[in-house]
Design an enzyme around this catalytic site. Structure first.
Site, PDB file in Angstrom:
ATOM      1  N   ARG A   1       0.809  -1.230   0.000  1.00 42.18           N
ATOM      2  CA  ARG A   1       0.000   0.000   0.000  1.00 42.18           C
ATOM      3  C   ARG A   1       0.837   1.272   0.000  1.00 42.18           C
ATOM      4  NH1 ARG A   1      -2.621  -3.496   3.039  1.00 42.18           N
ATOM      5  NH2 ARG A   1      -0.595  -4.495   3.047  1.00 42.18           N
ATOM      6  N   THR A   2       1.953   1.290   0.727  1.00 46.06           N
ATOM      7  CA  THR A   2       2.715   2.547   0.785  1.00 46.06           C
ATOM      8  C   THR A   2       3.336   2.850  -0.582  1.00 46.06           C
ATOM      9  OG1 THR A   2       3.172   2.094   3.109  1.00 46.06           O
ATOM     10  CG2 THR A   2       4.483   3.809   2.065  1.00 46.06           C
TER      11      THR A   2
ATOM     12  N   LYS B   1      25.070  -5.009  -5.733  1.00 43.70           N
ATOM     13  CA  LYS B   1      26.497  -5.126  -6.075  1.00 43.70           C
ATOM     14  C   LYS B   1      27.361  -4.486  -4.990  1.00 43.70           C
ATOM     15  CE  LYS B   1      25.589  -4.811 -11.058  1.00 43.70           C
ATOM     16  NZ  LYS B   1      25.782  -3.954 -12.253  1.00 43.70           N
TER      17      LYS B   1
ATOM     18  N   ARG C   1      11.968   3.965   1.724  1.00 47.41           N
ATOM     19  CA  ARG C   1      11.666   3.025   2.823  1.00 47.41           C
ATOM     20  C   ARG C   1      12.911   2.161   3.005  1.00 47.41           C
ATOM     21  NH1 ARG C   1       6.519  -0.823   3.743  1.00 47.41           N
ATOM     22  NH2 ARG C   1       5.819   1.154   4.582  1.00 47.41           N
TER      23      ARG C   1
ATOM     24  N   HIS D   1       7.227   6.528  10.648  1.00 45.36           N
ATOM     25  CA  HIS D   1       6.432   6.334   9.422  1.00 45.36           C
ATOM     26  C   HIS D   1       5.470   7.532   9.350  1.00 45.36           C
ATOM     27  CE1 HIS D   1       4.589   4.534   6.076  1.00 45.36           C
ATOM     28  NE2 HIS D   1       4.299   3.339   6.544  1.00 45.36           N
TER      29      HIS D   1
HETATM   30  C1  NCD Z   1       3.349  -0.790   8.142  1.00 42.08           C
HETATM   31  C2  NCD Z   1       4.830  -0.594   7.951  1.00 42.08           C
HETATM   32  O1  NCD Z   1       5.388  -0.967   6.910  1.00 42.08           O
HETATM   33  O2  NCD Z   1       5.407  -0.034   8.862  1.00 42.08           O
HETATM   34  N1  NCD Z   1       2.644  -0.989   6.954  1.00 42.08           N
HETATM   35  C3  NCD Z   1       2.310   0.103   6.207  1.00 42.08           C
HETATM   36  O3  NCD Z   1       3.121   0.912   5.856  1.00 42.08           O
HETATM   37  N2  NCD Z   1       1.010   0.244   5.879  1.00 42.08           N
HETATM   38  C4  NCD Z   1       3.031  -1.789   9.196  1.00 42.08           C
HETATM   39  C5  NCD Z   1       3.462  -3.207   9.014  1.00 42.08           C
HETATM   40  O4  NCD Z   1       4.254  -3.571   8.150  1.00 42.08           O
HETATM   41  O5  NCD Z   1       2.975  -4.029   9.799  1.00 42.08           O
END
Ligand code: NCD
Length: 299
Positions: free
Chosen positions: A54-55, A82, A104, A132
């Site tokens: 989703r992100t 690499k 991320r 986050h």
């Molecule tokens: C979360 C994350 O990646 O921190 N998910 C997200 O971004 N919607 C929570 C998770 O991975 O459980």
């Protein structure tokens, strides 16, 4: 300007992101795109070193909806494999003159490290167990849409708090907006530096909102060693446990859900109570608002 931690957003920027998110939610529902979009001709790069559904997709959708060109580096097929350092990957991408970079990464602080070598704004899409910020913003925007306010809401955030950057960012943002946040989970999944409010049952009692967190086994050195069904029974959100909350309670989860572990199927699928799919929809709107806020601030 970067968005690395939620507490970096001052009052004005916070209000602006929440206001613009509401605007973009409406626009997205009408399927009307501003033409040309406010980010027409800009380039957004997504650099995801961890799995994401989703992100990643919502940052891509958000950038497209704003008229930007967006590219996502397939890290598994990149020079990262690499042996290139994070900083050198940053310098390489910087030389291509992107307008925003979204990252991320499994290590706490990696977005700040890459921001040091980039000339464009950097958005943290989740770093390790640290922060986050866009998830906290989308959770706040979802609550605004459901309750019309955050002030005074009793919000129980339950589960694997220790490994959750979502909990950390929300525990900073939601009290700032006037909510009472209660953190609870299994004792072994509570970090030392946060005040627990007791058991999950105590946190859920009378709550307006219950936000469940995934058990992040990939970040644990030792597995919990729980028997099937044991976690749900002791700490998960079952229909019985949810009855202890306020009658109008809303249920949230950042996803991905482990059904039958931290949340029971019938709770996740309860259309009257669950805000889980609204959170995803709001994720696009909030990321549009964040990209819009930052894209114009190249150094
Ligand atoms: C979360 C994350 O990646 O921190 N998910 C997200 O971004 N919607 C929570 C998770 O991975 O459980």
């Amino acid at each position: 300007m970067n968005l690395l931690n939620i507490d970096q957003l001052d009052e004005d920027s916070l209000r602006r992101v929440l206001d613009r998110s509401r605007h973009w939610l409406d626009v997205n529902r009408q399927r009307e795109r501003p033409s040309p979009g406010p980010l027409d001709g800009r380039i957004v790069l997504n650099l995801f070193y961890e799995n994401s559904t989703r992100t990643l997709m919502s940052f891509e959708t958000a950038a497209h909806r704003l008229g930007a060109d967006v590219m996502s580096l397939p890290v598994a097929h990149s020079s990262v494999k690499k042996g290139e350092t994070l900083e050198d990957t940053g310098r390489t991408l910087n030389a291509m003159r992107p307008d925003v970079l979204v990252i991320r990464h499994p290590e706490n602080g990696a977005p700040a490290r890459i921001a040091d070598v980039l000339d464009c704004p950097v958005i943290n899409a989740g770093d390790g167990t640290n922060q986050h910020p866009t998830q906290a913003l989308l959770d706040a925007a979802t609550l605004m849409s459901r309750f019309g306010r955050i002030e005074g809401l009793k919000i129980a955030i339950c589960g694997d708090i220790k490994h959750s950057r979502v909990a950390r960012s929300n525990a900073e943002l939601l009290p700032r907006l006037g909510a009472e946040v209660r953190l609870a989970g299994p004792p072994s999944l509570m970090p030392d530096d946060v005040a627990t409010c007791g058991s999950v049952d105590e946190a859920v009692a009378g709550a307006d909102v219950v936000m469940m967190l995934r058990v992040q086994r990939e970040r644990m050195e030792d597995d919990l060693g729980d028997a099937p069904g044991e976690y749900l029974e002791r700490y998960g959100l079952t229909r019985e446990r949810l009855r202890k909350a306020a009658p109008h309670v809303a249920v949230m989860h950042p996803g991905p859900m482990n059904r039958g572990v931290e949340i029971a199927d019938d709770v996740a699928d309860n259309k009257d109570r669950s805000l889980i799919w609204l959170q995803v929809e709001m994720g696009v709107a909030v990321r549009m608002a964040c990209l819009e806020l930052l894209a114009g601030t190249r150094d």
